[in-house]
Design a protein around this motif. Structure first.
Motif, PDB file in Angstrom:
ATOM      1  N   ILE A 170     -10.534   5.463   7.193  1.00  0.00           N
ATOM      2  CA  ILE A 170     -11.820   4.850   7.511  1.00  0.00           C
ATOM      3  C   ILE A 170     -12.629   5.886   8.271  1.00  0.00           C
ATOM      4  O   ILE A 170     -12.172   6.424   9.282  1.00  0.00           O
ATOM      5  CB  ILE A 170     -11.663   3.590   8.376  1.00  0.00           C
ATOM      6  CG1 ILE A 170     -10.887   2.509   7.611  1.00  0.00           C
ATOM      7  CG2 ILE A 170     -13.026   3.048   8.797  1.00  0.00           C
ATOM      8  CD1 ILE A 170     -10.617   1.262   8.429  1.00  0.00           C
ATOM      9  N   ALA A 171     -13.817   6.190   7.759  1.00  0.00           N
ATOM     10  CA  ALA A 171     -14.648   7.226   8.372  1.00  0.00           C
ATOM     11  C   ALA A 171     -16.117   6.841   8.291  1.00  0.00           C
ATOM     12  O   ALA A 171     -16.521   6.084   7.398  1.00  0.00           O
ATOM     13  CB  ALA A 171     -14.418   8.570   7.682  1.00  0.00           C
ATOM     14  N   ARG A 230      -5.417  12.203  -6.438  1.00  0.00           N
ATOM     15  CA  ARG A 230      -6.437  11.257  -6.892  1.00  0.00           C
ATOM     16  C   ARG A 230      -6.946  10.474  -5.689  1.00  0.00           C
ATOM     17  O   ARG A 230      -6.160   9.876  -4.951  1.00  0.00           O
ATOM     18  CB  ARG A 230      -5.868  10.311  -7.942  1.00  0.00           C
ATOM     19  CG  ARG A 230      -6.859   9.281  -8.493  1.00  0.00           C
ATOM     20  CD  ARG A 230      -6.220   8.456  -9.613  1.00  0.00           C
ATOM     21  NE  ARG A 230      -5.956   9.293 -10.790  1.00  0.00           N
ATOM     22  CZ  ARG A 230      -5.259   8.871 -11.843  1.00  0.00           C
ATOM     23  NH1 ARG A 230      -4.752   7.643 -11.866  1.00  0.00           N
ATOM     24  NH2 ARG A 230      -5.062   9.677 -12.878  1.00  0.00           N
ATOM     25  N   ILE A 231      -8.260  10.477  -5.491  1.00  0.00           N
ATOM     26  CA  ILE A 231      -8.882   9.823  -4.335  1.00  0.00           C
ATOM     27  C   ILE A 231      -9.905   8.800  -4.805  1.00  0.00           C
ATOM     28  O   ILE A 231     -10.734   9.104  -5.668  1.00  0.00           O
ATOM     29  CB  ILE A 231      -9.578  10.848  -3.417  1.00  0.00           C
ATOM     30  CG1 ILE A 231      -8.576  11.899  -2.915  1.00  0.00           C
ATOM     31  CG2 ILE A 231     -10.253  10.156  -2.242  1.00  0.00           C
ATOM     32  CD1 ILE A 231      -9.232  13.026  -2.112  1.00  0.00           C
ATOM     33  N   VAL A 232      -9.839   7.610  -4.234  1.00  0.00           N
ATOM     34  CA  VAL A 232     -10.877   6.600  -4.439  1.00  0.00           C
ATOM     35  C   VAL A 232     -11.760   6.595  -3.198  1.00  0.00           C
ATOM     36  O   VAL A 232     -11.265   6.471  -2.070  1.00  0.00           O
ATOM     37  CB  VAL A 232     -10.275   5.198  -4.667  1.00  0.00           C
ATOM     38  CG1 VAL A 232     -11.375   4.136  -4.705  1.00  0.00           C
ATOM     39  CG2 VAL A 232      -9.473   5.177  -5.963  1.00  0.00           C
ATOM     40  N   VAL A 233     -13.064   6.763  -3.393  1.00  0.00           N
ATOM     41  CA  VAL A 233     -14.027   6.799  -2.287  1.00  0.00           C
ATOM     42  C   VAL A 233     -14.902   5.556  -2.372  1.00  0.00           C
ATOM     43  O   VAL A 233     -15.583   5.337  -3.379  1.00  0.00           O
ATOM     44  CB  VAL A 233     -14.906   8.062  -2.341  1.00  0.00           C
ATOM     45  CG1 VAL A 233     -15.897   8.070  -1.169  1.00  0.00           C
ATOM     46  CG2 VAL A 233     -14.041   9.315  -2.324  1.00  0.00           C
ATOM     47  N   LEU A 247      -7.225   6.455  -0.322  1.00  0.00           N
ATOM     48  CA  LEU A 247      -8.428   5.627  -0.361  1.00  0.00           C
ATOM     49  C   LEU A 247      -9.266   5.980   0.852  1.00  0.00           C
ATOM     50  O   LEU A 247      -8.773   5.946   1.981  1.00  0.00           O
ATOM     51  CB  LEU A 247      -8.049   4.147  -0.326  1.00  0.00           C
ATOM     52  CG  LEU A 247      -9.180   3.140  -0.085  1.00  0.00           C
ATOM     53  CD1 LEU A 247     -10.217   3.194  -1.201  1.00  0.00           C
ATOM     54  CD2 LEU A 247      -8.611   1.719   0.075  1.00  0.00           C
ATOM     55  N   VAL A 248     -10.525   6.347   0.627  1.00  0.00           N
ATOM     56  CA  VAL A 248     -11.437   6.681   1.724  1.00  0.00           C
ATOM     57  C   VAL A 248     -12.524   5.615   1.776  1.00  0.00           C
ATOM     58  O   VAL A 248     -13.267   5.433   0.803  1.00  0.00           O
ATOM     59  CB  VAL A 248     -12.078   8.068   1.539  1.00  0.00           C
ATOM     60  CG1 VAL A 248     -13.073   8.349   2.665  1.00  0.00           C
ATOM     61  CG2 VAL A 248     -11.008   9.149   1.494  1.00  0.00           C
TER      62      VAL A 248
END
Length: 389
Positions: free
Chosen positions: A247-248, A20-23, A179-180
């Motif tokens: 962080i990107a 699961r990813i939060v963007v 988290l992204v």
């Protein structure tokens, strides 16, 4: 270099390996102040999300941009807006933003579900649980939650103020493992690179220490409320709960694919000893209702895993009630812990500095021995990936 950071790039696992990813998406990525919505960029993001969901990854989006988009649609002036203008811009922009996400994701057979949160929705336990339940159901139904702060009703006193910390709150609430933060910066440097040509890029951060905190700069554009400082605050919250953070730069097309291609980004490693969801919720309160000032003996007791007793409290500040979150301040003035206080402020003042055996006589009834019980307490060292209270 210290153990808290590394210049050696450990090959990160692909995004498809996460459950699961939060963007989080910054305003400047999504909205051009003159032209409005950056449609090509949003289309590329939609394609990235579709590719990940096809591989079984659950995606949640925390999107800025409502105010920025609304002020463009309404032709508002540049610069800071008064509160009522910001709220009006958000009211217009949120409709346009929701429609844009719905259309972009819909082209890939995905359904978008909008969730507008206020600070109170995550600070009050019942509303926190309700919000979590709603978003959990959206994921079960294979929808993509699109979350934003409800800027139409938020004021400076009752807002997050930036979506970095909101995204971290959502990530910890929902048990995300990544988290992204997509922004107008491509990662963490030893100093703001626009001010220091000698600044070094850091691909991996093992723990967010005071040394790492000192590297933070300010917001990069007029549409960005936050900066590296708020990203590091988000990172503390996320990594302490066992959520890694990246962080990107989002300035490029297909920004999530770019991370998998190995383009520049900073990975913050999740704590090896994550704090429980309950304690993360306690720590996540942005504005404690009061402060308890304690002596060095109390600080030592907290770090050894004990409760905070009244005997160690030297002063009480704030108009809090039993069950509110309060900050525990050490002799040097720094916050050493945070927890749910067992007494109203008026009673806390009366028993501060007193031994446990004296409390009943002072208050006139049997009472708890602990000002804050260890089960309702988060020691700062726990949030640095070390011991918990």
């Amino acid at each position: 270099m210290t153990a808290a950071l590394s210049e050696h790039v450990a090959r990160p696992k692909p995004l498809s390996a996460y459950r699961r990813i939060v963007v989080k998406i910054g305003s400047s990525l999504l909205v051009d102040r003159k032209a409005g919505l950056k449609q090509e960029w949003l289309d590329s993001l939609g394609a990235d999300i579709a590719a990940l969901t096809a591989q079984g990854v659950e995606i949640m989006i925390v999107s800025s941009g409502a105010i920025a988009l609304g002020r463009t649609v309404l032709g508002m002036e540049k610069g800071a807006l008064r509160l009522e203008k910001s709220q009006a811009a958000a009211a217009v922009g949120q409709i346009a933003l929701a429609r844009a996400y719905s259309e972009v994701l819909g082209r890939h057979g995905l359904t978008a579900g909008q969730a507008l949160l206020t600070l109170a929705d995550t600070e009050e336990r019942r509303r926190y649980l309700n919000a979590r339940s709603t978003m959990t159901m959206l994921l079960k139904l294979k929808a993509v939650p699109v979350i934003n702060e409800n800027d139409t009703v938020a004021t400076s006193e009752i807002r997050y103020g930036d979506n970095d910390r909101l995204a971290a709150r959502v990530a910890t609430m929902m048990g995300a493992d990544l988290l992204v933060l997509l922004s107008d910066v491509d990662g963490l440097y030893t100093a703001p690179p626009d001010k220091d040509p000698a600044a070094r890029f850091l691909p991996v951060v093992e723990a967010i220490t005071p040394e790492i905190d000192a590297m933070a700069g300010a917001a990069a554009s007029e549409m960005s409320r936050g900066g590296m400082r708020t990203k590091l605050e988000a990172g503390k919250m996320a990594t302490a709960a066992g959520t890694s953070m990246i962080i990107a730069s989002g300035a490029r097309l297909h920004p999530l694919s770019a991370i998998d291609r190995g383009e520049r980004a900073t990975l913050f490693l999740a704590s090896r000893h994550p704090v429980s969801a309950w304690k993360i919720w306690i720590h996540g309160h942005l504005e404690p209702a009061g402060r308890l000032f304690v002596d060095q003996g109390a600080v030592a007791a907290l770090h050894s895993g004990r409760s905070l007793l009244a005997a160690g409290v030297r002063a009480v500040e704030g108009a809090f009630e039993r069950g509110d979150t309060v900050a525990v301040i050490g002799p040097e003035g720094g916050e050493v812990a945070r927890g749910l206080v067992a007494y109203d402020a008026c009673d806390a003042v009366r028993i501060a500095g007193k031994k446990s055996g004296e409390i009943a006589a002072i208050l006139g009834h049997e009472a708890r021995a602990a000002m804050i019980h260890r089960d309702d307490l988060v020691v700062r060292s726990a949030l640095m990936g070390m011991e918990s209270g």
